[in-house]
Each structure stands twice: as structure tokens, then as C-alpha cells.
Write a protein that holds these residues in place. Sequence first.
Motif, PDB file in Angstrom:
ATOM      1  N   THR A 295       1.674  -2.979 -10.311  1.00 11.31           N
ATOM      2  CA  THR A 295       0.710  -3.138 -11.077  1.00 11.31           C
ATOM      3  C   THR A 295      -0.168  -3.992 -10.367  1.00 11.31           C
ATOM      4  O   THR A 295      -0.030  -4.768  -9.317  1.00 11.31           O
ATOM      5  N   PRO A 296      -1.544  -3.837 -10.913  1.00 14.51           N
ATOM      6  CA  PRO A 296      -2.969  -4.359 -10.048  1.00 14.51           C
ATOM      7  C   PRO A 296      -2.548  -6.070 -10.160  1.00 14.51           C
ATOM      8  O   PRO A 296      -2.186  -6.703 -10.998  1.00 14.51           O
ATOM      9  N   THR A 297      -3.339  -6.442  -8.872  1.00 11.83           N
ATOM     10  CA  THR A 297      -3.288  -7.883  -8.830  1.00 11.83           C
ATOM     11  C   THR A 297      -4.681  -8.461  -9.535  1.00 11.83           C
ATOM     12  O   THR A 297      -5.310  -7.525  -9.976  1.00 11.83           O
TER      13      THR A 297
ATOM     14  N   PHE B 116       0.664  -1.158  -0.058  1.00 13.71           N
ATOM     15  CA  PHE B 116      -0.192   0.010   0.083  1.00 13.71           C
ATOM     16  C   PHE B 116       0.753   1.290   0.010  1.00 13.71           C
ATOM     17  O   PHE B 116       0.642   2.245  -0.697  1.00 13.71           O
ATOM     18  N   LEU B 117       1.935   1.113   0.764  1.00 13.28           N
ATOM     19  CA  LEU B 117       2.651   2.306   0.686  1.00 13.28           C
ATOM     20  C   LEU B 117       3.393   2.634  -0.181  1.00 13.28           C
ATOM     21  O   LEU B 117       3.726   3.806  -0.891  1.00 13.28           O
ATOM     22  N   ASP B 118       3.874   1.682  -1.094  1.00 15.50           N
ATOM     23  CA  ASP B 118       4.396   1.695  -2.341  1.00 15.50           C
ATOM     24  C   ASP B 118       3.505   2.382  -3.459  1.00 15.50           C
ATOM     25  O   ASP B 118       3.980   2.990  -4.333  1.00 15.50           O
ATOM     26  N   LEU B 119       2.178   1.978  -3.295  1.00 12.77           N
ATOM     27  CA  LEU B 119       1.330   2.362  -4.346  1.00 12.77           C
ATOM     28  C   LEU B 119       0.824   3.784  -3.805  1.00 12.77           C
ATOM     29  O   LEU B 119       1.043   4.853  -4.780  1.00 12.77           O
ATOM     30  N   MET B 120       1.094   4.241  -2.606  1.00 12.99           N
ATOM     31  CA  MET B 120       0.481   5.519  -2.100  1.00 12.99           C
ATOM     32  C   MET B 120       1.690   6.689  -2.465  1.00 12.99           C
ATOM     33  O   MET B 120       1.504   7.720  -2.903  1.00 12.99           O
TER      34      MET B 120
END
Length: 378
Positions: free
Chosen positions: A260-262, A249-253
Amino acid sequence: MAAVEPGLRVVGATNTGSGFDDVLAIERTLTPQVVIALCGPLGTPLHEVAQSFKDLLLSTDYGYEHVEIIRLSEEIRSRVGMASNSSIKELIEAGNDLRREHGNEVLAKLAVRKISVARAAEQVKAAAAKKAQHPDLFNEEGDDDLVPNVTLKWCHIIDSVKHVDELRLLRSIYGEMLYVVGVYSPIEMRIARLEGVLKNEKIHELIDRDSGEEMDHGQRVEDTFPQSDFFLRVEKTTDSHRLSRVKRFLDLMLGTVIATPTVNERAMYAAFSAARNSACLSRQVGAAITSEDGELISTGWNDVPKAFGGLYQTEGDGLNSDEDRRCWNMGGGVCSNDQEKKAISNYIVDKLIESEIIPLEKKMRLCQLLGGKLNLKV
């Protein structure tokens, strides 16, 4: 993943006696720093997830200089003078009393005030440091208004939001700097966890009460959780499992890596997109069917059937809706399902009064309770 309107503003957030002014709070707390609000049903390891956020943000991977966890349960205890070993039931009731007395968003106000005080203290420290380094920038009396912008990487983690009005206030103040994380664990794991820490408490009753109480000022996790920006599923008890989920989550944020999406996220995106095809005023729900490998097979959505087969859909330039006979385009846009539910609830209330089971003066209150349970505006 849930989508929430970016322009959402707080409803009914007035000064209700809590000693905290909303307008002043907004002026003082607009900030480029990050605020993370956690929401999850009773038994979910929210405290552990909050600590995982803190540990990772303070690590060299992200380099945050100050991370503080604000536990709203501790704010309740402090506000009403409760002992640290008070039961969950007592804590829920104390929170309900605070909302009834000071407004549904009172706990969010306390969190905002705590963040504001921390930022004000940092501003004073920063001003003192700048004055010491550059005394020529200040006059002889000392100009306290010359406060430099705070550039520290700060994060406050709010553990945890239980009412939708709390969420509305936080979004109205922090806007895009607020990340709401819905934390979920399977019910079996939650029950097992509660059985290990609770003594002489009815676990299933507490779980139901936490999910959604009938009174407006009660805990409403059932309504709040779906409005999260990101959903974090914690289905194992190991630290490594929890840390890996939080780190993703932190990497995405923060955009620190390309993620990439799961398979599940792609399927949820397709389902959410499909729901936008519906104009049903009762509910807009989409679904997606995929193969085991994540290949999209079909999508669908809730809607009413169209005469002579199929479903309504926008055709051509989308300007002509004369033949669309759904509720939104008929009779001023009143949901027929809600009308039917309201008629049923009114019938029940009238029969209870007619049978002298409840007095007439409680009719409005009972209608409100039934309407809230059925998601009606009465």
C-alpha cells in the motif's frame, strides 16, 4: 509520483551517423522483458542501486535468469577510447561531443543495440536447442527462421540516463516494459560521497554542470529526472537501507506482494491530482498539506485568480468555457508569462548587440541559449 504520457514518442531520432538504424532497432527490440533505466544527479549512488537491482532480481525471490547492467559511462569511454581513470569532467565533455556529433539520443541507441545483440544471441542459442530436441521441425538445410520465442526472464539495467531525448527513445522502443527510476540523495550526502572519490576537481561546478548545461547536447538531468516513473530516495549509506528501497520498488513493479502507498506517496498523489485542476500554460503545480500522521488537511494548485474572487474551475457539464479568460482560452492559447520572458530576453540580446558586446550574427544563437534557460520556444 511523476506521470508521463504513455504514448510518448521520440523526437528527432534519425540516423545521425552513429551507425544505428532506429526503425530496425524498434523492430528487433520489441520485447516482453524488463528494462530499467536509472536517472539521478551527480553524487547519487547509481552504481550501487543498479547492483542492488541486479542482486535482488537474480535472487530466488524474483527468479530472473539474466540481468545485465549497461553503464553508459563505459559506453562513452569505449566509443572515444578514454582511459578508465579519466576525470568526470573529461567524461562529461566526451558525452557532450558524442551528442553533438551523433544526436542527443546516441547513448540510448548504444544501450538499445547492446540489448538487441544480447537478445539475438539468445535467439540463436534457443533455435539450436530446439533443433537438437526436435530435428523433425526443421528441413534438411536447416530453417533458421524457425526461432522459438525466448521465454527467459531477462532484465537490462541502464545506468544512467542524462538527457531527455535518451529517455524519449527508450520509451518509444520499450513502451510499458521500460521502468524509469529517479534516484535521489540529499545534497550533503552527494557532496561527501564525491569528496571521497574525486581529487583536484571542483565538485560544486561539476554538480551544476551535470544538472543542466545550457547547450542542447549537454547533460540535462534537471529536465530528465522529473519524468521518472518512480522515485527512489537513498538517504543512508547502509546496504540494508538501499536494498529495502529497491526491493519495495520491485515488489510494486512485479506485483509479488501487496504494497500500500506510504504517507508521502499518498500526499504526492493528492498534490499531483490537485495540479490537474490548473490550466495555466506556464506551470501546473499542485501541493498537499497533511498532518504528521498523513491525514490530508488541504490541497492547492498554481493558477491565476478569477475576477471577483476564487479560482476558475470546470462547472456543470464542462462544455461552456466562455467566461474563462485564462491564456489557454484567449488569443489562440499563448502563455502570457512566456511572452513576457521572451520580450525580456530579446531586449537583453538587442542591447548587447547595440553595445557591440556580441556581433549581430550571434543573435540567434544567444536567443536560443536564453530561451532554453527560460524554457522558451524561440
